[in-house]
Design an enzyme around this catalytic site. Structure first.
Site, mmCIF file in Angstrom:
data_model
loop_
_atom_site.group_PDB
_atom_site.id
_atom_site.type_symbol
_atom_site.label_atom_id
_atom_site.label_comp_id
_atom_site.label_asym_id
_atom_site.label_seq_id
_atom_site.Cartn_x
_atom_site.Cartn_y
_atom_site.Cartn_z
ATOM 1 N N ALA A 94 0.777 -1.236 0.000
ATOM 2 C CA ALA A 94 0.000 0.000 0.000
ATOM 3 C C ALA A 94 0.812 1.290 0.000
ATOM 4 O O ALA A 94 0.278 2.349 -0.313
ATOM 5 C CB ALA A 94 -0.952 0.007 1.202
ATOM 6 N N PRO A 153 3.115 4.441 -0.989
ATOM 7 C CA PRO A 153 2.939 5.429 0.075
ATOM 8 C C PRO A 153 1.486 5.825 0.359
ATOM 9 O O PRO A 153 1.243 6.712 1.157
ATOM 10 C CB PRO A 153 3.707 6.641 -0.466
ATOM 11 C CG PRO A 153 3.550 6.546 -1.939
ATOM 12 C CD PRO A 153 3.559 5.075 -2.264
ATOM 13 N N GLU A 169 1.921 -2.519 4.596
ATOM 14 C CA GLU A 169 3.166 -1.885 4.147
ATOM 15 C C GLU A 169 4.305 -2.334 5.048
ATOM 16 O O GLU A 169 4.197 -2.273 6.273
ATOM 17 C CB GLU A 169 3.050 -0.360 4.162
ATOM 18 C CG GLU A 169 4.336 0.396 3.909
ATOM 19 C CD GLU A 169 5.060 -0.032 2.647
ATOM 20 O OE1 GLU A 169 6.278 -0.277 2.728
ATOM 21 O OE2 GLU A 169 4.410 -0.124 1.587
ATOM 22 N N ASP A 195 5.045 -7.603 6.118
ATOM 23 C CA ASP A 195 5.503 -8.022 4.798
ATOM 24 C C ASP A 195 4.314 -8.628 4.057
ATOM 25 O O ASP A 195 3.616 -9.498 4.600
ATOM 26 C CB ASP A 195 6.626 -9.055 4.942
ATOM 27 C CG ASP A 195 7.330 -9.360 3.638
ATOM 28 O OD1 ASP A 195 6.653 -9.485 2.598
ATOM 29 O OD2 ASP A 195 8.571 -9.478 3.637
ATOM 30 N N CYS A 235 3.786 -0.412 -12.388
ATOM 31 C CA CYS A 235 4.037 0.792 -13.169
ATOM 32 C C CYS A 235 5.225 0.499 -14.089
ATOM 33 O O CYS A 235 6.282 1.131 -13.998
ATOM 34 C CB CYS A 235 4.332 1.974 -12.254
ATOM 35 S SG CYS A 235 4.364 3.530 -13.157
#
Length: 457
Positions: A278, A280, A302, A326, A395
């Site tokens: 998740a 930032p 996170e 994790d 991405c």
């Protein structure tokens, strides 16, 4: 007799160029990220308006073009850039960028760069810097490309990589992902080499995209119902951002979160949603706003505590529970209806927004990331209930990080790939051959986001 020298030593240097070269130094010296350092520096130094716009253009433009600039500097200096003092090299890069890729006059670009060298490194390197920049100014960018790039007939990919300031290996990855089309590759590299618009996200249930556009002077996005395009300015100064009604998020990322929230389940949605990677917090915040409308709740995982804190800040007052864990071993109970795996990746799809990243990544990074991506997606499927949906996104358009990971999971685990193209708003063309979605800057104006929706059998 020394008066002219004294006056020149005290000639004020404009704050935009000082800020730009300071950010370049931070990137070089401590691997800082330009898009994180510059906004804070502009605020701290109260640099606004045209000066802020110039600093932004010079910083990001120079960072994007570093590889090409270094080849030109080395050619003129007759030495590798590694043999040039770092502080001097920062200014040479900045000056060369101004000479080749802006409308700033050659005299102004050279003289301000010489002043910067003098102010940072004393008189010693002034003559060297002046000579290098004056020689570079004798040709425009096209002539330097013709002179130094690989032959367009013998090595088209190498030529385009140099022309659009990309490492060759990244151009090869794009070429593979685009099916070997030279025209598509050129368009993708060119789009990647331009300054992108800022994309804002209107938090559903708090403000509409139309209202956000009206307040900010932006333009409603083409695809995401929450998106607004903003051309310039510091988003942090906008009231809707400060009040938490909106955020900064690429339109492609918005479509990823929307796809997870709208994907058809088998059986009822019990309201258990999970964001497994998740930090930032951009997608977690959008999912949280959508979950509030649907009466659901999001668990956001996170690993890094400081990034978990960022998630908590961006999701305040939303139905989001943040866990420092994790993603491969969360300790959470299985049974989630919807799980997002926005996996750590090379980030090759967001190079225009992270200008120095293209020069930091290496082909060797991919193999280790693919292992992690496979582990995270496997963990997500274990946490998913039968009939639930997981959306995997990166991405990056790298085939090994995208379809390669998903195809392997589909072959190994009890999941079925949905036609993800049917889950995005109608009218978006060029999504690829399916069943997954691949966005591109040159086609969609977004980052090169990949995402795939899988339903657990």
């Amino acid at each position: 007799m020394n008066q002219p020298t004294d006056q020149r030593e005290h000639t004020p240097i404009d704050p935009a160029r000082v800020a730009a070269v300071d950010v370049l130094a931070a990137v070089r010296e401590r691997d800082a990220y330009a898009n994180l350092v510059l906004p804070k520096m502009l605020r701290d130094r109260k640099i606004t308006g045209r000066d802020a716009a110039l600093a932004t253009e010079l910083t990001y433009g120079t960072s994007r073009a570093v590889g090409m600039l270094d080849v030109i500097i080395a050619e003129v200096a007759k030495r590798p850039v590694t043999d040039i003092d770092g502080a001097v090299l920062d200014v040479l890069r900045l000056g060369t960028y101004q000479l080749l890729r802006t409308r700033i006059g050659a005299h102004a670009a050279v003289s301000t760069s010489v002043d910067l060298v003098r102010s940072r490194s004393g008189h010693g390197p002034v003559g060297f810097a002046n000579a290098v920049l004056r020689k570079i100014s004798q040709r425009d960018e096209d002539l330097w490309v013709q002179s130094l790039a690989p032959s367009i007939t013998d090595d088209l990919i190498g030529h385009l990589a140099f022309q659009y300031a990309h490492p060759r290996w990244i151009a090869e990855v794009f070429n593979e992902a685009l099916g070997g089309s030279a025209g598509a590759l050129q368009a993708a590299l060119a789009a990647d080499d331009e300054r992108p618009l800022t994309h804002l996200v209107a938090r559903p249930g708090m403000i509409t995209a139309e209202e956000l556009a009206l307040i900010t002077g932006g333009e409603v996005g083409r695809y995401s119902p929450y998106c607004v395009y903003l051309d310039g300015g510091d988003p942090g100064d906008l009231e809707p951002i400060r009040e938490g009604l909106a955020g900064v998020q690429d339109e492609g990322s918005q479509l990823v979160a929307r796809t997870l929230a709208q994907a058809p389940l088998e059986g009822p949605d019990t309201g258990r949603w999970l964001d497994l990677c998740a930090g930032p917090g951009g997608k977690a915040a959008l999912l949280g706003a959508l979950a509030e409308i649907e009466g659901a709740r999001v668990d956001a995982v996170e690993k890094a505590p400081h990034r978990a804190e960022l998630i908590s800040k961006s999701t305040r007052d939303l139905p989001v529970d943040v866990h420092v864990a994790d993603g491969r071993d969360t300790g959470l109970d299985p049974g989630f209806d919807r799980v997002l795996v926005d996996a750590p990746c090379t980030g090759l799809g967001a190079l225009r927004r992270r200008p120095e990243a293209r020069w930091r990544r290496n082909p060797e990074d991919v193999a280790e990331l693919v292992v992690l991506q496979h582990q995270l997606l496997s963990s997500a499927i274990e946490l998913l209930r039968p009939g639930g949906v997981v959306v995997y996104s990166t991405c990056s358009p790298h085939p090994e990080e995208t379809a390669g990971v998903v195809d392997r999971i589909v072959a190994e685990l009890p999941v079925t790939a949905l036609d993800t193209r049917a889950l995005v708003p109608a009218g978006i063309e060029g999504l690829g051959s399916g069943p997954y979605v691949q966005l591109w800057p040159h086609l969609h104006g977004t980052d090169a986001m990949f995402f795939a929706a899988l339903r657990k059998n």
